[in-house]
Write an enzyme that holds these catalytic residues in place. Structure first.
Site, PDB file in Angstrom:
ATOM      1  N   TYR A  69      -2.541  -0.373  10.585  1.00  0.00           N
ATOM      2  CA  TYR A  69      -2.552  -0.702   9.151  1.00  0.00           C
ATOM      3  C   TYR A  69      -1.264  -0.226   8.479  1.00  0.00           C
ATOM      4  CZ  TYR A  69      -4.153  -0.918   4.286  1.00  0.00           C
ATOM      5  OH  TYR A  69      -4.274  -1.192   2.961  1.00  0.00           O
ATOM      6  N   SER A  89       0.850  -1.195   0.000  1.00  0.00           N
ATOM      7  CA  SER A  89       0.000   0.000   0.000  1.00  0.00           C
ATOM      8  C   SER A  89       0.881   1.238   0.000  1.00  0.00           C
ATOM      9  CB  SER A  89      -0.890   0.022   1.240  1.00  0.00           C
ATOM     10  OG  SER A  89      -1.561   1.262   1.368  1.00  0.00           O
TER      11      SER A  89
END
Length: 679
Positions: free
Chosen positions: A569, A556
């Site tokens: 995250y 990501s």
């Protein structure tokens, strides 16, 4: 245009016959009908032959799979036939007999159908018929089984001369309903489609009864101690351990997809005294050995041997197989023979375990295994009433390296970029993972759709296609045993794994002070730990295969970009990003490339966003949830929303071959987020 009544009857007969494996093997045999239509040019009646064209399968035959020829022109070829030494020229001549546009290319068996004086003709490859055709005293057995109702035709390679032979035999034997073609199969004829079908079935079923009633109980001999099947769980565990190694050996010349079979038919054959001598004789019917190669590789160790002993012996036997195959080629090749296509086995038999079969794709590998099961049935039948005596090795070579067969291979479409590769994609039941699985399958990959949600995995796999293209597996990536089990399913289904995509994930959006230890552990267990476990299992399989491979992490931009309320995250994505670098450094010596993709927020189709992450991120940024995708787009340099297929495109780019020398790379797929530029 209305389908001719004879054609309709032909198609219905073909589908019935082809749907029963007792009658013929996949894509084997051909059927035909003759009838009259009005010539659109002259307005006069014209007699036509409709015959199954080259390729295709009787069970699924449709009208477009038929070649349509003018019967008068086709039969006139007899007058210009240059003789058996030049009979291959007649295949090109069939093109000058075609009627109308479209239709399939005429096959080598067209002469058999056109020259035989009957309205309907069937040529089939039933196991019972081939058993008689390959028996050492097949001619006498045919007489004993059928009397004068079915006539023996000595072996002749398929072609124009065989058509002439059968036509002459029918003319000389008006009482006959068909014939046994030595070493090959059966042909039957009739004045109507129903009569032709009934006669084909009569030949097949009469042969079956004859073999059963007259045959020996144990035609393969007694059971060899130690070669009995292992219990199912142990058998399949050993098969899964061997599969990547065997696939790697079978892919020495070119990559292959594998298929595993441990049916009772196979296991019983592998446990018997006659396994080695019968396997060495090879298959006989041309359809069989073109798929299975001239003979299989047979492991000559008991099933109770250690894995290490079996692997070492397989490697030695594989080297010997390649030498033997090259010698076979050199014994029979002439100056105009096509080049040797590859010396690896298509069939590998492992007593007590089962059969591995290989091909350019899963269907080809599966069908090769089915053909060898046909061959086992043929050998059993022949040995039950006589002894198995397939056609000569020189004749097998003439067909395997036939110029017409080579031309057919050259007409095959160019393989897709990722053909013969096998991928396992985690989190593939929805969103990014599903898009990746779909894109890989479209490029020729066999895909294992892995997901925690069994229903989503099954649905996604079914949407991709049959089990020859995609299978679902249910896996929790935090569970070591479930991951190992998913790879065992993958290698038993396709022979191995070449490409793994670590995509499974979830996301918890909370400020630091609200993030619990449970939140942190769950986030890291699924993505950081899960990716590590999946990559470790993937590396084991890939190293065993010795074919290299690709491991892709869907990381990501959050692994680089520090956003608010995202500690768990963002940290686990940074962990994944560094795993890419660490594994690229470690696995490069094995030809395994490890790369990553860094998407921005992919909202549409995302299970993560639909599961609450979207609402939380929308609240952080103060926008309505339904506008989150557009919000993400506006903060990018390109002002475009990132979709699942964009991430799939990056996976394809990394694995399709043009970036063959790239490893340890992260590709941003974020439409341009300056703060996430890699440095």
């Amino acid at each position: 245009m209305t389908t001719h009544s004879e054609v309709q009857a032909l198609l219905e007969r073909s589908n019935r016959l082809g749907s029963d494996p007792r009658n013929t093997n996949y894509a084997g045999g051909n059927t035909s009908a003759k009838g009259s239509e009005t010539d659109p040019v002259t307005g006069a009646p014209v007699d036509l032959l409709w015959v199954k064209g080259s390729g295709g399968d009787l069970g699924t035959l449709r009208e477009q799979g038929l070649a349509v020829l003018r019967l008068d022109r086709m039969r006139a070829l007899v007058d210009v036939y240059p003789g058996v030494e030049r009979e291959d020229e007649m295949v090109a001549a069939f093109d000058f007999c075609l009627h109308g546009k479209g239709g399939a290319a005429p096959s080598i068996d067209t002469a058999m159908h056109g020259l035989v004086d009957a309205t309907h003709v069937d040529h089939l490859h039933p196991d019972s018929g081939i058993a008689l055709a390959t028996a050492a005293d097949g001619e006498a057995l045919t007489k004993e089984c059928f009397g004068d109702r079915v006539v023996w035709v000595p072996w002749r390679r398929p072609g124009f001369q065989l058509g002439l032979d059968i036509a002459a035999i029918k003319a000389a034997n008006p009482q006959a309903i068909g014939c046994i073609l030595g070493g090959h199969g059966i042909t039957a004829w009739g004045s109507s489609s129903a009569e032709c079908e009934a006669r084909s079935l009569e030949i097949i079923q009469t042969a079956e009864r004859f073999l059963t009633e007259r045959g020996a109980d144990e035609p393969f001999g007694g059971v060899v101690s130690g070669f009995e099947p292992l219990p199912e769980d142990a058998r399949r565990e050993r098969a899964a351990a061997l599969a990547p190694i065997v696939r790697g050996l079978a892919s020495t010349d070119k990559p292959q997809v594998g298929h595993f079979t441990d049916s009772d038919v196979v296991l019983k054959f592998l446990a018997r005294e006659k396994l080695a001598p019968l396997a060495a004789l090879g298959t006989s019917c041309p359809d069989h050995f073109l798929r299975t190669k001239v003979r299989p590789l047979v492991l000559d160790l008991p099933a109770t041997s250690s894995l290490e002993e079996s692997v070492d012996r397989l490697k030695d036997l594989h080297a010997a197989y390649r030498e033997d195959y090259e010698a076979y080629y050199n014994r029979h090749a002439t100056a105009d023979s096509p080049p040797m296509r590859g010396a690896d086995p298509a069939i590998v038999l492992v007593p007590g375990i089962g059969m591995f079969s290989f091909g350019k794709d899963k269907q080809t590998a599966r069908v090769a295994g089915e053909f060898y099961v046909n061959a086992i049935n043929v050998m059993r039948g022949a040995e039950a009433v006589s002894s198995y005596a397939p056609i000569a090795e020189s004749e097998k070579f003439r067909i395997e390296y036939w110029a017409l067969e080579e031309a057919k291979l050259q007409r095959m479409p160019k393989p897709k970029p990722l053909a013969s590769r096998v991928a396992l994609v985690t989190g593939a039941g929805s969103g990014i993972g599903k898009a990746i699985a779909q894109r890989l399958a479209a490029e020729g990959v066999c895909v294992v759709v892995a997901d925690l949600n069994a229903e989503a995995a099954a649905t996604a796999a079914a949407e991709i296609g049959s089990t020859d293209v995609a299978i679902p597996v249910t896996v929790d990536v935090t569970d070591e045993e479930q991951i190992a089990a998913s790879f065992r399913e993958a290698v038993l289904a396709f022979g191995g794994v070449d490409l793994v995509v670590n995509n499974a994930g979830l996301s918890i959006s909370k400020p630091l002070l609200e993030t619990t230890v449970a939140d942190w552990d769950l986030q890291h267990d699924v993505m950081a730990r899960g990716s590590f476990l999946v990559s470790r299992e993937a590396a084991r399989v890939m190293i065993d295969q010795q074919l290299g491979g690709d491991i892709i992490y869907i990381a990501s931009k959050n692994g680089v970009f520090a956003g608010p309320n995202n500690i768990a995250y963002g940290a686990t994505k940074a962990d994944q990003a560094h795993q890419v670098r660490l594994l690229a450094a470690e696995l490069g010596e094995h030809g395994i490339r490890v790369n990553g993709v860094n998407p921005d927020g992919v909202v549409r189709g995302s299970g993560i966003f639909a599961g609450g992450w979207g609402a939380k991120r929308a609240a952080v940024y103060g926008v309505p949830e339904e506008e989150l995708g557009a919000f993400y787009a506006q903060r990018t340099l390109l002002k475009q929303e990132v979709l699942p297929e964009h991430v799939a495109n990056a996976v394809f780019a990394l694995t399709a071959g043009d970036l063959s020398h790239t490893t340890g790379l992260h590709i941003p797929v974020d439409a341009g987020v300056a703060a996430a530029f890699l440095r």
